[in-house]
Design a protein around this motif. Structure first.
Motif, PDB file in Angstrom:
ATOM      1  N   PHE A  46       0.768  -1.250   0.021  1.00  0.00           N
ATOM      2  CA  PHE A  46       0.052   0.041   0.147  1.00  0.00           C
ATOM      3  C   PHE A  46       1.018   1.393   0.031  1.00  0.00           C
ATOM      4  O   PHE A  46       0.265   2.433   0.252  1.00  0.00           O
ATOM      5  CB  PHE A  46      -0.862  -0.126   1.185  1.00  0.00           C
ATOM      6  CG  PHE A  46      -1.924  -1.159   1.280  1.00  0.00           C
ATOM      7  CD1 PHE A  46      -2.757  -1.496   0.292  1.00  0.00           C
ATOM      8  CD2 PHE A  46      -2.044  -2.052   2.382  1.00  0.00           C
ATOM      9  CE1 PHE A  46      -3.489  -2.273   0.166  1.00  0.00           C
ATOM     10  CE2 PHE A  46      -2.827  -2.994   2.239  1.00  0.00           C
ATOM     11  CZ  PHE A  46      -3.605  -3.370   1.293  1.00  0.00           C
ATOM     12  N   ASN A  47       2.172   1.104  -0.354  1.00  0.00           N
ATOM     13  CA  ASN A  47       3.093   2.405  -0.091  1.00  0.00           C
ATOM     14  C   ASN A  47       2.413   3.441  -1.376  1.00  0.00           C
ATOM     15  O   ASN A  47       2.473   3.103  -2.575  1.00  0.00           O
ATOM     16  CB  ASN A  47       4.390   1.903  -0.747  1.00  0.00           C
ATOM     17  CG  ASN A  47       5.385   2.962  -0.788  1.00  0.00           C
ATOM     18  OD1 ASN A  47       5.098   4.217  -0.415  1.00  0.00           O
ATOM     19  ND2 ASN A  47       6.678   2.829  -1.368  1.00  0.00           N
ATOM     20  N   ALA A  48       2.229   4.553  -0.759  1.00  0.00           N
ATOM     21  CA  ALA A  48       1.394   5.386  -1.844  1.00  0.00           C
ATOM     22  C   ALA A  48       2.586   5.971  -2.853  1.00  0.00           C
ATOM     23  O   ALA A  48       2.165   6.558  -3.798  1.00  0.00           O
ATOM     24  CB  ALA A  48       0.949   6.820  -0.988  1.00  0.00           C
ATOM     25  N   TYR A  79      -3.341   4.463  -1.657  1.00  0.00           N
ATOM     26  CA  TYR A  79      -3.591   4.719  -0.399  1.00  0.00           C
ATOM     27  C   TYR A  79      -3.484   6.085  -0.084  1.00  0.00           C
ATOM     28  O   TYR A  79      -2.593   6.811  -0.569  1.00  0.00           O
ATOM     29  CB  TYR A  79      -2.364   3.657   0.309  1.00  0.00           C
ATOM     30  CG  TYR A  79      -2.349   4.298   2.097  1.00  0.00           C
ATOM     31  CD1 TYR A  79      -3.347   3.738   2.862  1.00  0.00           C
ATOM     32  CD2 TYR A  79      -1.384   4.897   2.484  1.00  0.00           C
ATOM     33  CE1 TYR A  79      -3.229   3.989   4.069  1.00  0.00           C
ATOM     34  CE2 TYR A  79      -1.318   5.290   3.690  1.00  0.00           C
ATOM     35  CZ  TYR A  79      -2.431   4.805   4.509  1.00  0.00           C
ATOM     36  OH  TYR A  79      -2.540   5.301   6.097  1.00  0.00           O
ATOM     37  N   ASN A  80      -4.504   6.486   0.867  1.00  0.00           N
ATOM     38  CA  ASN A  80      -4.275   8.189   1.101  1.00  0.00           C
ATOM     39  C   ASN A  80      -4.930   8.303   2.564  1.00  0.00           C
ATOM     40  O   ASN A  80      -6.028   8.106   2.640  1.00  0.00           O
ATOM     41  CB  ASN A  80      -5.328   8.831  -0.013  1.00  0.00           C
ATOM     42  CG  ASN A  80      -5.534  10.113   0.373  1.00  0.00           C
ATOM     43  OD1 ASN A  80      -4.475  11.090  -0.047  1.00  0.00           O
ATOM     44  ND2 ASN A  80      -6.525  10.705   0.731  1.00  0.00           N
ATOM     45  N   GLY A  81      -4.073   8.587   3.341  1.00  0.00           N
ATOM     46  CA  GLY A  81      -4.565   8.836   4.621  1.00  0.00           C
ATOM     47  C   GLY A  81      -3.630   8.117   5.819  1.00  0.00           C
ATOM     48  O   GLY A  81      -2.510   8.318   5.684  1.00  0.00           O
ATOM     49  N   LEU A  92      -8.775   0.819   5.308  1.00  0.00           N
ATOM     50  CA  LEU A  92      -7.881   1.284   4.480  1.00  0.00           C
ATOM     51  C   LEU A  92      -8.401   2.468   3.576  1.00  0.00           C
ATOM     52  O   LEU A  92      -9.522   2.229   2.886  1.00  0.00           O
ATOM     53  CB  LEU A  92      -7.494   0.182   3.531  1.00  0.00           C
ATOM     54  CG  LEU A  92      -6.590  -0.968   4.179  1.00  0.00           C
ATOM     55  CD1 LEU A  92      -6.462  -2.483   3.227  1.00  0.00           C
ATOM     56  CD2 LEU A  92      -4.990  -0.547   4.476  1.00  0.00           C
ATOM     57  N   PRO A  93      -7.893   3.523   3.724  1.00  0.00           N
ATOM     58  CA  PRO A  93      -8.592   4.742   2.852  1.00  0.00           C
ATOM     59  C   PRO A  93      -7.579   4.795   1.608  1.00  0.00           C
ATOM     60  O   PRO A  93      -6.352   4.672   1.327  1.00  0.00           O
ATOM     61  CB  PRO A  93      -8.088   5.813   3.836  1.00  0.00           C
ATOM     62  CG  PRO A  93      -6.745   5.420   4.409  1.00  0.00           C
ATOM     63  CD  PRO A  93      -7.090   4.149   4.631  1.00  0.00           C
TER      64      PRO A  93
END
Length: 272
Positions: free
Chosen positions: A81-83, A104-106, A121-122
Motif C-alpha cells: 500500500f506504499n503511496a 493509499y491516502n490517509g 484502508l483509505p
C-alpha cells in the motif's frame, strides 16, 4: 456486509492475511460546482459542474496465527500500500469486471490495528470513475470477470481496414461515462481526418504517412498527444480530440491515399 475480498496492484488481500468486510464507495464522486451571482437575480447561475476525486474506504480484518506472522503481515502491507508507488488497480471480488485506479491516502493508526485487528484502508481515486479490467482490444470471453449489467457486447475488437475515403464505422462504448481512446493508425495516408459524428468532434491531421508508419493519438484530457513513429507530431493538427460517449458512436475516417489499419483502444468507463 461485504464478505468478499479484493486485489490491489495484483496482490490479493487474502495473501496479506486480510479479510474485506465492507467496501464504502460513494455512489458518485463529490461535485465541484461553479456558480455566478448576478445583480438583481435571485439565486445563482449554474455555470459548470465537475467531479472531484472519489474517496474509497475498505474495512478489513487482519487474520494471523501469532505475533511473528502478525508483524510480517504488517511489513507486507506497508510495501503493497506504499503511496509513493503511485496509483494501481483496485478490484473488488464483488465486481471483478471493474477496476478503480487509486492509491493509499490517509493513515492507519498502528495501535488501532494491534488492539482491534480491524481497521479501515483509505484510498483516493484521482480519476474518479471505474473502468473495465481489460481494454477494447481484448476479445470478451468467459473467465475475464465481467458480469451482466455492465452493458458489454461480444464483438470483435475495434480495429478495421481503411482504404476508401470516407470509411465509416460504428463503435460501441458500454460505460455510463465518456471515455477517451487512444487511436492507432498504421499504414499510409495524408491529410487525415478522424471524426465522431455522434459528438460532432473532428480532428484533422495535416501530415503524411507511408507504409509501416505508426501514428498514435491519445485523446485523454491533460494527456493529449500525437506521436508518429515515437516522435511528437502535434504540428499541423487542428480540431478537437474525439471522445466516445455511452452507446453507439459513428466514426468517420477520411483523407488521401488511405491504406491503413485504424484501432480504437479504450476502457469502458462507468460513473460507478
Amino acid at each position: 456486509m461485504d464478505n468478499g475480498g479484493a486485489t490491489f496492484g495484483g496482490v490479493s488481500f487474502a495473501s496479506l492475511g486480510l479479510l474485506l468486510t465492507r467496501a464504502n464507495i460513494p455512489l458518485l464522486p463529490e461535485t465541484i460546482q461553479t456558480e455566478e451571482e448576478l445583480e438583481g437575480l435571485d439565486g445563482t447561475v449554474d455555470v459548470e459542474t465537475r467531479y472531484g476525486p472519489r474517496l474509497i474506504e475498505l474495512e478489513v480484518s487482519l487474520i494471523t496465527e501469532d505475533e511473528a506472522s502478525y508483524q510480517i503481515a504488517l511489513q507486507q502491507m506497508a510495501k503493497v500500500f506504499n503511496a509513493r508507488a503511485g496509483v494501481r488497480p483496485l478490484i473488488l471480488d464483488r465486481m471483478t469486471g471493474k477496476r478503480w485506479m487509486c492509491k493509499y491516502n490517509g493513515r492507519i493508526p498502528i495501535d488501532k490495528i494491534a488492539s482491534l485487528g480491524e481497521f479501515t484502508l483509505p484510498f483516493k481515486a484521482f480519476f474518479p470513475f471505474s473502468e473495465s479490467v481489460t481494454d477494447s482490444m481484448t476479445q470478451l470471453e468467459y473467465g475475464l470477470g465481467y458480469s451482466y449489467g455492465m452493458g458489454l457486447r461480444y464483438e470483435t475488437p475495434p480495429a478495421f481496414s481503411v482504404t476508401t475515403s470516407p470509411t465509416l464505422r460504428t463503435l460501441y462504448h458500454a460505460g455510463t461515462h465518456e471515455t477517451y481512446p487512444v487511436i492507432r493508425l498504421v499504414g499510409a495516408g495524408s491529410n487525415i481526418t478522424v471524426s465522431n459524428t455522434t459528438t460532432g468532434e473532428t480532428l484533422t491531421l495535416n501530415l503524411n504517412m507511408v507504409a509501416g508508419d505508426v501514428l498514435e493519438i491519445n485523446c485523454a484530457p491533460l494527456e493529449q498527444t500525437i506521436q508518429k513513429n515515437g516522435s511528437s507530431a502535434l504540428s499541423g493538427v487542428n480540431g478537437t480530440f474525439p471522445r466516445l460517449v455511452e452507446g453507439d458512436n459513428n466514426i468517420s475516417i477520411s483523407g488521401a491515399g488511405l491504406n491503413m489499419t485504424v484501432s480504437f483502444i479504450f476502457r469502458h468507463t462507468y460513473l460507478y
